[in-house]
Motif scaffolding. Structure first.
Motif, PDB file in Angstrom:
ATOM      1  N   LYS A  51       9.787 -50.762   9.335  1.00  0.00           N
ATOM      2  CA  LYS A  51       9.985 -49.580  10.167  1.00  0.00           C
ATOM      3  C   LYS A  51       9.930 -48.360   9.270  1.00  0.00           C
ATOM      4  CE  LYS A  51      13.286 -49.893  13.272  1.00  0.00           C
ATOM      5  NZ  LYS A  51      14.613 -49.823  13.937  1.00  0.00           N
ATOM      6  N   LEU A  69       6.698 -48.448  14.152  1.00  0.00           N
ATOM      7  CA  LEU A  69       6.949 -49.887  14.104  1.00  0.00           C
ATOM      8  C   LEU A  69       5.639 -50.621  13.854  1.00  0.00           C
ATOM      9  CD1 LEU A  69       9.289 -50.039  17.230  1.00  0.00           C
ATOM     10  CD2 LEU A  69       9.974 -49.962  14.817  1.00  0.00           C
ATOM     11  N   SER A  90       8.996 -51.821   4.235  1.00  0.00           N
ATOM     12  CA  SER A  90       7.822 -51.717   5.109  1.00  0.00           C
ATOM     13  C   SER A  90       6.522 -51.839   4.330  1.00  0.00           C
ATOM     14  CB  SER A  90       7.821 -50.361   5.828  1.00  0.00           C
ATOM     15  OG  SER A  90       8.995 -50.179   6.582  1.00  0.00           O
TER      16      SER A  90
END
Length: 117
Positions: A51, A69, A90
């Protein structure tokens, strides 16, 4: 492939040619890249996992915040200020235009918590 360690994670340069550059990046949770803009290159990011928060705008005191996302993407035009922050660890892809000779160095840092301005 060239891997470059960064204070916020790392980037892997998968391709760089006369038309585009293509990277895979890893952003650690609670870390962020510089608030920056590019004079020439247009880039698109695509989140693979985790995220990310994207701050983006034309004025540093009026940046919009977007949570990205997996599967989300965002196109960033030249001269647009932006910064990515890891809300979670991420992975994301970045494709950017080239053709200006210095496309990999086309970054103007405005703020950086690692002292790279």
């Amino acid at each position: 492939m060239t891997k470059t360690e960064k204070p916020w994670g790392f980037e892997e340069l998968l391709e760089s040619n006369d038309w585009y550059a293509f990277k895979k990046l890893f952003m650690k949770a609670n870390e962020s890249c510089s608030l920056q803009y590019h004079e020439h290159k247009h880039e698109t990011i695509y989140v693979l996992s985790g995220k990310l928060q994207l701050e983006i705008g034309v004025k540093s005191d009026a940046l919009e915040k977007h949570v990205l996302l997996p599967g989300a993407y965002y196109a960033i035009a030249p001269m647009t200020m932006h910064r990515m922050t890891g809300i979670e660890d991420s992975y994301y892809l970045e494709a950017s235009t080239s053709g200006y000779g210095t496309h990999l160095n086309d970054v103007v840092r405005l703020e950086d918590k690692y002292g790279r301005v």
